[in-house]
Write a protein that holds these residues in place. Structure first.
Motif, PDB file in Angstrom:
ATOM      1  N   VAL A  69      48.854  23.931  49.099  1.00  0.00           N
ATOM      2  CA  VAL A  69      47.862  23.897  48.297  1.00  0.00           C
ATOM      3  C   VAL A  69      48.321  24.689  46.863  1.00  0.00           C
ATOM      4  CG1 VAL A  69      45.466  25.161  47.931  1.00  0.00           C
ATOM      5  CG2 VAL A  69      46.176  24.363  50.208  1.00  0.00           C
ATOM      6  N   GLU A  70      47.884  24.279  45.731  1.00  0.00           N
ATOM      7  CA  GLU A  70      48.368  24.787  44.574  1.00  0.00           C
ATOM      8  C   GLU A  70      47.235  25.758  43.867  1.00  0.00           C
ATOM      9  OE1 GLU A  70      50.090  21.898  41.761  1.00  0.00           O
ATOM     10  OE2 GLU A  70      50.155  20.499  43.248  1.00  0.00           O
ATOM     11  N   VAL A  71      47.535  26.700  43.313  1.00  0.00           N
ATOM     12  CA  VAL A  71      46.699  27.887  42.985  1.00  0.00           C
ATOM     13  C   VAL A  71      46.987  28.333  41.720  1.00  0.00           C
ATOM     14  CG1 VAL A  71      45.381  29.843  43.326  1.00  0.00           C
ATOM     15  CG2 VAL A  71      46.051  28.442  45.265  1.00  0.00           C
ATOM     16  N   PHE A  72      46.143  28.396  40.620  1.00  0.00           N
ATOM     17  CA  PHE A  72      46.345  29.074  39.499  1.00  0.00           C
ATOM     18  C   PHE A  72      45.723  30.516  39.632  1.00  0.00           C
ATOM     19  CE2 PHE A  72      46.105  25.309  36.542  1.00  0.00           C
ATOM     20  CZ  PHE A  72      47.467  24.875  36.936  1.00  0.00           C
ATOM     21  N   SER A  73      46.332  31.626  39.376  1.00  0.00           N
ATOM     22  CA  SER A  73      45.717  32.847  39.763  1.00  0.00           C
ATOM     23  C   SER A  73      46.097  33.906  38.616  1.00  0.00           C
ATOM     24  CB  SER A  73      46.039  33.502  41.089  1.00  0.00           C
ATOM     25  OG  SER A  73      45.454  34.690  41.162  1.00  0.00           O
ATOM     26  N   SER A  74      45.360  34.850  38.725  1.00  0.00           N
ATOM     27  CA  SER A  74      45.739  36.043  37.672  1.00  0.00           C
ATOM     28  C   SER A  74      46.278  37.392  38.496  1.00  0.00           C
ATOM     29  CB  SER A  74      44.464  36.688  36.927  1.00  0.00           C
ATOM     30  OG  SER A  74      43.588  37.057  37.711  1.00  0.00           O
ATOM     31  N   GLU A  75      46.398  36.970  39.829  1.00  0.00           N
ATOM     32  CA  GLU A  75      46.629  38.315  40.730  1.00  0.00           C
ATOM     33  C   GLU A  75      48.043  38.192  41.177  1.00  0.00           C
ATOM     34  OE1 GLU A  75      44.695  41.288  43.054  1.00  0.00           O
ATOM     35  OE2 GLU A  75      44.381  39.987  41.258  1.00  0.00           O
ATOM     36  N   ILE A  76      48.910  37.297  40.782  1.00  0.00           N
ATOM     37  CA  ILE A  76      50.432  37.495  40.924  1.00  0.00           C
ATOM     38  C   ILE A  76      51.193  38.235  40.030  1.00  0.00           C
ATOM     39  CG2 ILE A  76      50.066  35.403  42.539  1.00  0.00           C
ATOM     40  CD1 ILE A  76      51.493  33.827  40.225  1.00  0.00           C
ATOM     41  N   GLU A  77      52.275  38.681  40.317  1.00  0.00           N
ATOM     42  CA  GLU A  77      53.137  39.533  39.675  1.00  0.00           C
ATOM     43  C   GLU A  77      54.178  38.829  38.696  1.00  0.00           C
ATOM     44  OE1 GLU A  77      53.490  39.916  42.988  1.00  0.00           O
ATOM     45  OE2 GLU A  77      52.018  41.622  43.410  1.00  0.00           O
ATOM     46  N   GLN A  78      54.617  37.467  39.284  1.00  0.00           N
ATOM     47  CA  GLN A  78      55.596  36.864  38.432  1.00  0.00           C
ATOM     48  C   GLN A  78      54.919  35.684  38.053  1.00  0.00           C
ATOM     49  OE1 GLN A  78      56.183  37.945  41.984  1.00  0.00           O
ATOM     50  NE2 GLN A  78      57.343  36.258  42.817  1.00  0.00           N
ATOM     51  N   ARG A  79      55.676  34.570  37.582  1.00  0.00           N
ATOM     52  CA  ARG A  79      55.165  33.358  36.909  1.00  0.00           C
ATOM     53  C   ARG A  79      54.844  32.466  37.965  1.00  0.00           C
ATOM     54  NH1 ARG A  79      52.680  32.375  32.859  1.00  0.00           N
ATOM     55  NH2 ARG A  79      53.774  33.878  31.850  1.00  0.00           N
ATOM     56  N   THR A  80      55.642  32.377  39.076  1.00  0.00           N
ATOM     57  CA  THR A  80      55.319  31.280  40.271  1.00  0.00           C
ATOM     58  C   THR A  80      55.579  32.109  41.642  1.00  0.00           C
ATOM     59  OG1 THR A  80      57.346  30.222  40.273  1.00  0.00           O
ATOM     60  CG2 THR A  80      55.560  29.238  39.047  1.00  0.00           C
ATOM     61  N   LYS A  81      54.950  31.647  42.720  1.00  0.00           N
ATOM     62  CA  LYS A  81      55.122  32.462  43.942  1.00  0.00           C
ATOM     63  C   LYS A  81      54.839  31.280  44.758  1.00  0.00           C
ATOM     64  CE  LYS A  81      54.290  36.814  46.035  1.00  0.00           C
ATOM     65  NZ  LYS A  81      53.819  38.339  45.763  1.00  0.00           N
ATOM     66  N   ASN A  82      55.671  31.306  46.080  1.00  0.00           N
ATOM     67  CA  ASN A  82      55.235  30.657  47.219  1.00  0.00           C
ATOM     68  C   ASN A  82      54.754  31.682  48.468  1.00  0.00           C
ATOM     69  OD1 ASN A  82      55.878  27.688  47.014  1.00  0.00           O
ATOM     70  ND2 ASN A  82      57.459  28.417  45.795  1.00  0.00           N
ATOM     71  N   ILE A  83      53.885  31.342  49.012  1.00  0.00           N
ATOM     72  CA  ILE A  83      53.372  32.195  50.440  1.00  0.00           C
ATOM     73  C   ILE A  83      52.877  31.174  51.185  1.00  0.00           C
ATOM     74  CG2 ILE A  83      52.048  33.844  51.246  1.00  0.00           C
ATOM     75  CD1 ILE A  83      51.812  35.110  48.618  1.00  0.00           C
ATOM     76  N   SER A  84      53.902  30.963  52.329  1.00  0.00           N
ATOM     77  CA  SER A  84      53.300  30.157  53.292  1.00  0.00           C
ATOM     78  C   SER A  84      53.540  28.753  52.792  1.00  0.00           C
ATOM     79  CB  SER A  84      52.380  30.405  54.153  1.00  0.00           C
ATOM     80  OG  SER A  84      52.318  29.583  55.184  1.00  0.00           O
ATOM     81  N   ASN A  85      52.390  28.084  52.733  1.00  0.00           N
ATOM     82  CA  ASN A  85      52.393  26.503  52.077  1.00  0.00           C
ATOM     83  C   ASN A  85      51.366  26.683  50.926  1.00  0.00           C
ATOM     84  OD1 ASN A  85      50.191  27.086  53.865  1.00  0.00           O
ATOM     85  ND2 ASN A  85      49.989  24.903  54.827  1.00  0.00           N
ATOM     86  N   VAL A  86      51.404  27.748  50.429  1.00  0.00           N
ATOM     87  CA  VAL A  86      50.306  27.952  49.134  1.00  0.00           C
ATOM     88  C   VAL A  86      51.424  28.084  47.938  1.00  0.00           C
ATOM     89  CG1 VAL A  86      48.684  29.161  47.859  1.00  0.00           C
ATOM     90  CG2 VAL A  86      48.418  28.840  50.530  1.00  0.00           C
ATOM     91  N   LEU A  87      51.610  27.220  46.893  1.00  0.00           N
ATOM     92  CA  LEU A  87      52.139  27.632  45.573  1.00  0.00           C
ATOM     93  C   LEU A  87      50.960  28.301  44.510  1.00  0.00           C
ATOM     94  CD1 LEU A  87      54.583  27.056  43.726  1.00  0.00           C
ATOM     95  CD2 LEU A  87      53.642  24.729  43.395  1.00  0.00           C
ATOM     96  N   LEU A  88      51.484  29.341  44.297  1.00  0.00           N
ATOM     97  CA  LEU A  88      50.835  30.063  43.014  1.00  0.00           C
ATOM     98  C   LEU A  88      51.425  30.097  41.699  1.00  0.00           C
ATOM     99  CD1 LEU A  88      50.643  32.928  45.674  1.00  0.00           C
ATOM    100  CD2 LEU A  88      48.451  31.959  44.973  1.00  0.00           C
ATOM    101  N   GLN A  89      50.593  30.001  40.681  1.00  0.00           N
ATOM    102  CA  GLN A  89      51.160  29.963  39.515  1.00  0.00           C
ATOM    103  C   GLN A  89      50.296  30.808  38.704  1.00  0.00           C
ATOM    104  OE1 GLN A  89      52.094  26.111  37.631  1.00  0.00           O
ATOM    105  NE2 GLN A  89      51.446  25.012  39.271  1.00  0.00           N
ATOM    106  N   PHE A  90      51.005  31.641  37.903  1.00  0.00           N
ATOM    107  CA  PHE A  90      50.325  32.861  36.956  1.00  0.00           C
ATOM    108  C   PHE A  90      49.656  32.326  35.803  1.00  0.00           C
ATOM    109  CE2 PHE A  90      50.091  35.990  33.799  1.00  0.00           C
ATOM    110  CZ  PHE A  90      49.512  37.082  34.362  1.00  0.00           C
ATOM    111  N   CYS A  91      48.475  32.606  35.608  1.00  0.00           N
ATOM    112  CA  CYS A  91      47.798  32.320  34.479  1.00  0.00           C
ATOM    113  C   CYS A  91      46.561  33.278  34.329  1.00  0.00           C
ATOM    114  CB  CYS A  91      47.071  30.954  34.545  1.00  0.00           C
ATOM    115  SG  CYS A  91      46.238  30.657  32.788  1.00  0.00           S
ATOM    116  N   ASN A  92      46.616  34.281  33.168  1.00  0.00           N
ATOM    117  CA  ASN A  92      45.874  35.544  33.205  1.00  0.00           C
ATOM    118  C   ASN A  92      44.515  35.019  32.566  1.00  0.00           C
ATOM    119  OD1 ASN A  92      45.064  38.143  33.073  1.00  0.00           O
ATOM    120  ND2 ASN A  92      46.008  38.583  31.227  1.00  0.00           N
ATOM    121  N   LEU A  93      43.551  34.751  33.312  1.00  0.00           N
ATOM    122  CA  LEU A  93      42.265  34.337  32.766  1.00  0.00           C
ATOM    123  C   LEU A  93      41.271  35.034  33.717  1.00  0.00           C
ATOM    124  CD1 LEU A  93      42.504  30.450  32.212  1.00  0.00           C
ATOM    125  CD2 LEU A  93      41.559  32.345  30.478  1.00  0.00           C
TER     126      LEU A  93
END
Length: 234
Positions: free
Chosen positions: A109-133
């Motif tokens: 699952v791909e997610v855009f989020s303002s809640e992560i500290e770095q540009r990208t992050k993987n947690i289990s099978n969730v791919l997080l990308q930082f975007c401050n909105l």
């Protein structure tokens, strides 16, 4: 009360399986009570003792146990931690599937989020990308449309009828200020903006997207006329 006791007591306030963002927690609640070094040393000891689990760099949770052992946070719980409320939004095939644009699904699952500290992050099978909105419903809707248009040619088994319905609804709700708000934080290709302009023009929606495009360039993307033809030819 010792620093370790303060940290332990703070951690125990979190429900089991809820994600704990270590850096954020330290800055907001514990920086005046304990040193950063002591804080992370205590987290390490808690993990060794089994009262805390590390699921990714800087991210922890209090374990929930069953007769089969520790139950880690589910994919749904991880996604919720980074999207609700107004923290982010799901994109990629999980988005396309939820919009009924395709029946295809992806394991990640791909997610855009303002809640992560770095540009990208993987947690289990969730791919997080930082975007401050601030992910209001309007901002989410704009991102969803832009993501669909940006990846239009790569969406497998695209339902053209559903895409037309999606476009019709979006056109009724289009807000140029929201578009500019999103574009200030996220990069989208010129052809994506041109594709959006074509959709808005097709439905007679006033817009100023020309200012983002060159009159000397021809952007390669389907027109709404071609999409209608494809939809009703099948």
């Amino acid at each position: 009360m010792t620093g370790a006791q303060i940290i332990t007591q703070t951690m125990e306030q979190f429900p089991e399986s809820e994600l704990i963002f270590a850096s954020k927690l330290y800055t907001e609640q514990l920086s005046e009570a304990v040193s950063e070094e002591a804080y992370y040393q205590t987290l390490g000891r808690m993990c060794k003792a089994g009262s805390l689990c590390r699921i990714a760099k800087g991210t922890y949770y209090r374990p929930k146990t069953s007769k089969y052992g520790i139950v880690p946070p589910s994919q749904k719980e991880i996604v919720a931690a980074f999207t609700e409320p107004d923290k982010g939004t799901v994109v990629g095939y999980s988005l396309y599937n939820s919009l009924k644009l395709t029946t295809q699904v992806a394991k990640t699952v791909e997610v855009f989020s303002s809640e992560i500290e770095q540009r990208t992050k993987n947690i289990s099978n969730v791919l997080l990308q930082f975007c401050n909105l601030v992910y209001t419903p309007e901002v989410k809707g704009m991102i969803h449309m832009l993501e669909v248009l940006q990846n239009f040619g790569e969406i497998q088994d695209l339902n053209y009828h559903q895409f037309i319905t999606f476009c019709e609804k979006f056109a009724q709700e289009y807000d140029g200020k929201v578009f500019e708000q999103v574009l200030q934080k996220m990069r989208y290709q010129k052809k994506t903006i041109s594709f959006l302009r074509n959709i808005l023009n097709h439905y007679g929606v006033e817009n100023n997207l020309n200012k983002y495009l060159s009159t000397l360039s021809e952007y390669k993307h389907p027109t709404m006329e071609e999409i209608y033809e494809t939809a009703y030819a099948s």
